[in-house]
Design an enzyme around this catalytic site. Structure first.
Site, PDB file in Angstrom:
ATOM      1  N   CYS A 205       0.847  -1.196   0.000  1.00 27.51           N
ATOM      2  CA  CYS A 205       0.000   0.000   0.000  1.00 27.51           C
ATOM      3  C   CYS A 205       0.881   1.243   0.000  1.00 27.51           C
ATOM      4  O   CYS A 205       1.612   1.485   0.964  1.00 27.51           O
ATOM      5  CB  CYS A 205      -0.912  -0.005   1.223  1.00 27.51           C
ATOM      6  SG  CYS A 205      -1.990   1.438   1.314  1.00 27.51           S
TER       7      CYS A 205
ATOM      8  N   TYR B 196      -0.693  -5.439  12.459  1.00 18.59           N
ATOM      9  CA  TYR B 196      -2.141  -5.561  12.318  1.00 18.59           C
ATOM     10  C   TYR B 196      -2.773  -5.318  13.689  1.00 18.59           C
ATOM     11  O   TYR B 196      -3.350  -6.206  14.296  1.00 18.59           O
ATOM     12  CB  TYR B 196      -2.536  -6.958  11.827  1.00 18.59           C
ATOM     13  CG  TYR B 196      -2.162  -7.301  10.408  1.00 18.59           C
ATOM     14  CD1 TYR B 196      -1.640  -6.352   9.538  1.00 18.59           C
ATOM     15  CD2 TYR B 196      -2.354  -8.594   9.926  1.00 18.59           C
ATOM     16  CE1 TYR B 196      -1.299  -6.690   8.233  1.00 18.59           C
ATOM     17  CE2 TYR B 196      -2.029  -8.941   8.622  1.00 18.59           C
ATOM     18  CZ  TYR B 196      -1.503  -7.982   7.778  1.00 18.59           C
ATOM     19  OH  TYR B 196      -1.175  -8.324   6.495  1.00 18.59           O
TER      20      TYR B 196
END
Length: 546
Positions: free
Chosen positions: A188, A489
């Site tokens: 990303c 995460y």
């Protein structure tokens, strides 16, 4: 003498001067009571402290945004990547410091302690639980987005990259200097370097080159005393900790010196879909045996979601195999026909391109788009409300097990699973080499996803509950004792640290999941470098109990 952010390679030579100045400032700073958002005089006192403790040749006033400033909301919102934490009831920061110079960071550290304010450090805002820009107590944000210098040195095959740079900018600047070099990090482009690397950093070249932190050779950090340190002056313990243990628990990372890796001039990518009706169960079953063991030049991510079936009104499981191969398509086709014939990959499925253009492909951007799109600091896709969780798989799952997972996903409908294969270089690096422990013995990492566009608590609770149900269902198939999770995460379901007298006990709950046997060493380092626990958040490394 001034530290200039546009010449970060010159910073280490100044380290002998800055500590003396800043340590004096800290030692002269008396304790005071916590500031209140509603107290204008407290605002003024804090700002006065910031001005007094920053470099006069680089005024900090233009970097300070209070709620009374017309640009406050836009500055706050511009790096919010999870709309769950951008509501009318979300606690807003006391103020935002958009640091323009290293001395602004140092002032923030000094004055944050003096005024007993919690400091949140934000580099890109992609942390899944909004930990870098939300708190339950009075806080301010130190936003690093202006500190984004990138200096690439192809001769030494290294680059100094400041924490506020985004991955797309890093990739673009490397490729501008050399078509034969890259860096193993996330797919990303708008993820910030500071959080990504300090938490481990992984991407589609990890089977070849390991994680981002496996390719870091130096760093610069402002510690709790306001000193600017490099690898030599911070020592190997702290340098170890900020390569995977989360930099925000130990200080403010200013920059990382990264080691560039070799990439071929031509790489191959593909993305193919298979539904249950197209034999997805057998293909996924074989993927789990192939993806972690195949040639290290190949990374095949598996994404599974639920879509409409060809039959009216029914749902089916869809498996998306998306890959990066560091080589040409002819070699890739031959490799997969031999090792993974079940996929049925065809020449027309493959796209040969450059490594930099492959970044566009993985971000669902047309590869013919001008590469300057990687310099866009806003995501190409709309920002959503979201929830994420993670797991690690150590043993292949039986076909019956897979069928059960698929049926559960069809039952839940609005969940997505990402399977990211390990093996290769990941299995060769010792689990204690960096704080990131998930190495040999892990076949792949699981990411659970739920995304939604409608605001409201009831809607959020519904989608969050879906991820928890799927996570619970996966219990027999994933690691246990501990049930491992990936620190980047961020998942507050694993535990929240309120940073009170039970900080160590609370921190150990999630800390062992994220760091396994490395947690104890991280706690020892934290206790040594930040004994008062100034650098803290809801899932930071705690200090040892007094």
């Amino acid at each position: 003498m001034v530290v200039r952010s546009n010449n970060i390679r010159a910073l280490p030579s100044l380290l002998l001067v800055l500590p003396i100045i800043v340590v004096l400032l800290v030692s002269l700073a008396p304790c005071s009571t916590s500031a209140s958002n509603s107290n204008p005089s407290a605002h003024n006192t804090f700002i006065h402290c910031l001005v007094n403790h920053s470099d006069s040749s680089h005024p900090i006033s233009s970097a300070i945004f209070t709620p009374r400033n017309a640009s406050f909301t836009s500055v706050l919102d511009s790096y919010v990547r999870n709309l769950r934490f951008n509501t009318s009831t979300t606690r807003k920061p006391y103020l935002i410091i958009t640091a323009l110079h290293v001395s602004h960071v140092q002032a923030a550290v000094v004055c944050g302690q003096r005024h007993n304010l919690q400091m949140k450090i934000r580099s890109g805002g992609h942390d899944y639980e909004g930990v870098s820009y939300v708190a339950e107590v009075p806080f301010f944000i130190l936003d690093m987005f202006n500190l984004r210098s990138i200096e690439v040195d192809i001769e030494s095959e290294t680059a100094w990259v400041q924490a506020g740079a985004q991955l797309g900018e890093v990739y673009y600047n490397i490729a501008k200097k050399s078509k034969g070099h890259g860096f193993p990090a996330g797919v990303c482009p708008t993820v910030g370097v500071g959080g990504h690397i300090s938490g481990g950093g992984y991407g589609n070249m990890m089977r070849k080159y390991g994680l981002s932190v496996d390719n870091v050779v130096d760093a610069q950090i402002v510690d709790v005393q306001g000193r600017l340190l490099d690898r030599e002056s911070m020592g190997e313990d702290l340098f170890w900790a900020i390569r995977g243990g989360g930099g925000g628990s130990f200080g403010v990372v200013i920059a990382y010196k990264i080691k560039l890796v070799k990439v071929p001039e031509k790489v191959t990518v593909f993305s193919v879909y298979r539904t249950l009706e197209e034999n997805a169960t057998d293909i996924v079953y074989n993927w789990q045996h192939v993806a972690p063991t195949i040639d290290n030049d190949l990374f095949i991510r598996l994404i599974m979601d639920v879509v409409n079936a060809t039959q009216n009104g029914t749902k089916t499981l869809r498996a998306n195999f998306i890959a990066l191969y560091l080589g040409d398509s002819k070699t890739l086709i031959s490799l997969l026909h031999d090792k993974f014939p079940q996929l049925g990959l065809k020449q027309q499925d493959c796209i040969e391109t450059t490594w930099l253009q492959s970044v566009l492909f993985w971000t669902n951007i047309n590869i013919s788009t001008p590469l300057e799109v990687l310099l866009d600091r806003q995501p190409q896709s709309p920002v959503n409300f979201l929830k994420r969780k993670s797991d690690y798989v150590k043993k292949p799952i039986s076909k019956e097990g897979l069928e059960g997972i698929f049926n559960k996903m069809i039952e839940l409908v609005d969940t997505i699973l990402y399977f990211n294969p390990y093996g290769g270089r990941m299995a060769e690096i010792p689990s204690t080499e960096t704080p990131f422990p998930h190495r040999a013995g892990r076949l792949w990492k699981v990411q659970y996803q739920a995304n939604w566009k409608t605001p409201g608590k009831d809607v959020a609770d519904y989608y969050i509950d879906l991820t928890r149900k799927l996570h619970k269902y996966m219990t027999p198939f994933v690691s246990n004792n501990p049930r491992e999770a990936f620190f980047n995460y961020k998942d507050l379901d694993l535990g929240i640290n309120h940073n009170g007298k039970n900080s160590y006990v609370q921190g150990r709950v999630y800390g062992v999941d994220y760091f396994n046997q490395n947690f104890n060493r991280l706690v020892q380092i934290k206790t040594k470098v930040d004994p008062s626990n100034f650098f803290r958040n809801e899932q930071s490394i705690p200090t040892l109990p007094h």
